[in-house]
Design a protein around this motif. Structure first.
Motif, mmCIF file in Angstrom:
data_model
loop_
_atom_site.group_PDB
_atom_site.id
_atom_site.type_symbol
_atom_site.label_atom_id
_atom_site.label_comp_id
_atom_site.label_asym_id
_atom_site.label_seq_id
_atom_site.Cartn_x
_atom_site.Cartn_y
_atom_site.Cartn_z
ATOM 1 N N UNK A 1 -9.490 -3.378 6.062
ATOM 2 C CA UNK A 1 -8.671 -2.101 6.328
ATOM 3 C C UNK A 1 -9.625 -1.264 5.335
ATOM 4 N N UNK A 2 -10.003 -1.763 4.161
ATOM 5 C CA UNK A 2 -10.661 -0.401 3.954
ATOM 6 C C UNK A 2 -12.410 0.298 4.397
ATOM 7 N N UNK A 3 -12.456 -1.078 5.804
ATOM 8 C CA UNK A 3 -13.403 -0.745 6.148
ATOM 9 C C UNK A 3 -13.860 0.266 7.163
ATOM 10 N N UNK B 1 -8.326 1.698 0.036
ATOM 11 C CA UNK B 1 -9.083 0.960 -1.135
ATOM 12 C C UNK B 1 -9.005 0.236 -1.395
ATOM 13 N N UNK B 2 -8.195 -1.040 -0.819
ATOM 14 C CA UNK B 2 -7.762 -1.929 -1.185
ATOM 15 C C UNK B 2 -6.571 -2.700 -0.207
ATOM 16 N N UNK B 3 -6.702 -3.724 -0.159
ATOM 17 C CA UNK B 3 -5.346 -4.349 0.706
ATOM 18 C C UNK B 3 -5.334 -6.144 0.471
ATOM 19 N N UNK B 4 -4.144 -6.033 -0.212
ATOM 20 C CA UNK B 4 -4.805 -7.644 -0.886
ATOM 21 C C UNK B 4 -3.524 -8.608 -0.249
ATOM 22 N N UNK C 1 -0.999 -3.062 -1.232
ATOM 23 C CA UNK C 1 -2.603 -1.377 -0.924
ATOM 24 C C UNK C 1 -2.661 -1.114 -2.206
ATOM 25 N N UNK C 2 -3.578 -0.686 -1.986
ATOM 26 C CA UNK C 2 -4.092 0.765 -3.034
ATOM 27 C C UNK C 2 -4.720 1.818 -2.520
ATOM 28 N N UNK C 3 -3.545 2.628 -2.268
ATOM 29 C CA UNK C 3 -3.905 4.046 -1.081
ATOM 30 C C UNK C 3 -5.129 5.135 -2.822
ATOM 31 N N UNK C 4 -5.730 6.016 -1.953
ATOM 32 C CA UNK C 4 -6.277 7.407 -1.870
ATOM 33 C C UNK C 4 -6.456 8.325 -1.575
ATOM 34 N N UNK C 5 -5.517 9.444 -1.403
ATOM 35 C CA UNK C 5 -5.299 9.597 -0.516
ATOM 36 C C UNK C 5 -4.876 11.479 -0.004
ATOM 37 N N UNK C 6 -5.986 12.548 0.011
ATOM 38 C CA UNK C 6 -6.275 13.380 -0.657
ATOM 39 C C UNK C 6 -6.232 13.818 -2.203
ATOM 40 N N UNK C 7 -6.467 13.344 -2.698
ATOM 41 C CA UNK C 7 -6.860 12.758 -4.405
ATOM 42 C C UNK C 7 -5.326 12.681 -4.958
ATOM 43 N N UNK D 1 -3.187 9.124 -5.635
ATOM 44 C CA UNK D 1 -3.099 7.665 -5.639
ATOM 45 C C UNK D 1 -2.430 7.237 -6.090
ATOM 46 N N UNK D 2 -1.900 5.794 -5.320
ATOM 47 C CA UNK D 2 -0.853 5.669 -4.921
ATOM 48 C C UNK D 2 -0.755 3.545 -4.797
ATOM 49 N N UNK D 3 -0.370 2.543 -5.249
ATOM 50 C CA UNK D 3 -0.312 1.436 -4.527
ATOM 51 C C UNK D 3 1.410 1.073 -3.819
ATOM 52 N N UNK D 4 1.755 -0.031 -3.614
ATOM 53 C CA UNK D 4 2.799 -0.792 -2.929
ATOM 54 C C UNK D 4 2.210 -1.688 -2.027
ATOM 55 N N UNK D 5 3.697 -2.298 -2.061
ATOM 56 C CA UNK D 5 3.693 -3.296 -0.940
ATOM 57 C C UNK D 5 4.353 -3.118 0.300
ATOM 58 N N UNK D 6 3.645 -3.966 0.997
ATOM 59 C CA UNK D 6 4.458 -4.748 2.652
ATOM 60 C C UNK D 6 5.430 -5.333 3.165
ATOM 61 N N UNK D 7 5.948 -5.455 4.067
ATOM 62 C CA UNK D 7 6.112 -6.860 4.656
ATOM 63 C C UNK D 7 6.292 -6.934 5.867
ATOM 64 N N UNK D 8 5.532 -7.556 6.328
ATOM 65 C CA UNK D 8 5.315 -8.132 7.917
ATOM 66 C C UNK D 8 6.048 -8.533 8.562
ATOM 67 N N UNK D 9 7.509 -7.372 9.228
ATOM 68 C CA UNK D 9 8.367 -7.751 9.940
ATOM 69 C C UNK D 9 8.379 -8.432 11.248
ATOM 70 N N UNK D 10 7.043 -8.635 11.532
ATOM 71 C CA UNK D 10 7.041 -8.197 13.220
ATOM 72 C C UNK D 10 5.948 -9.543 13.527
#
Length: 151
Positions: free
Chosen positions: A27-29, A35-38, A47-53, A55-64
């Motif tokens: 996804x970072x490509x 910045x990173x999805x592990x 997820x590690x993101x940086x949008x409009x300055x 920075x956030x880190x969060x987790x996601x769950x695939x539900x379907x």
């Protein structure tokens, strides 16, 4: 909660498109600000993101997850609230329509202002255009790095 839906047609068979989308580490490509999805396990990613300055880190769950049809997720935890789906529709044997729907709960002044200005809509549209170049380049055997450029 704000919702955005965007579609794009790619000149690649649905199986290739789905398999590439399901490779979260790539996804970072093509996703601006990611910045990173592990992949943590079959159903969870960090997820590690940086949008409009911001920075956030969060987790996601695939539900379907329906191969060659749909991937749906939601964030877990309290820091970032969003859900999404990506649907894959074959348009013949060599073409696929990709439709992304995201619902996002903006928090704080900056996120609420960005939401009112349509930042998420433009980001999703741009991410889908970059994904199109990325997956079409991969399928053609070309260098996918050039597909990761903004556009």
């Amino acid at each position: 909660m704000s919702t955005v839906e965007e579609s794009i047609d790619v000149e690649v068979p649905v199986r290739v498109v789905y398999d590439q989308w399901a490779t979260f580490e790539d996804f970072p490509q093509f996703m601006e600000g990611v910045e990173e999805v592990r992949q943590l396990d079959e159903h969870h990613a960090h997820w590690r993101t940086k949008i409009a300055g911001l920075a956030r880190e969060f987790d996601t769950e695939i539900v379907e997850r329906v191969p060659e049809e749909r991937v749906a997720w939601r964030t877990t935890g309290e820091s970032v609230k969003h859900t999404g789906t990506v649907d894959f529709e074959p348009l013949g044997t060599t073409r696929t329509r990709v439709t992304m729907t995201m619902a996002f709960q903006p928090t704080g002044f900056a996120e609420k202002a960005a939401d009112k200005l349509g930042v998420l809509d433009r980001q999703v549209r741009g991410d889908l255009r970059r994904f199109k170049r990325f997956v079409e380049g991969r399928d053609a055997g070309t260098d996918p790095q050039s597909a990761s450029e903004s556009g």
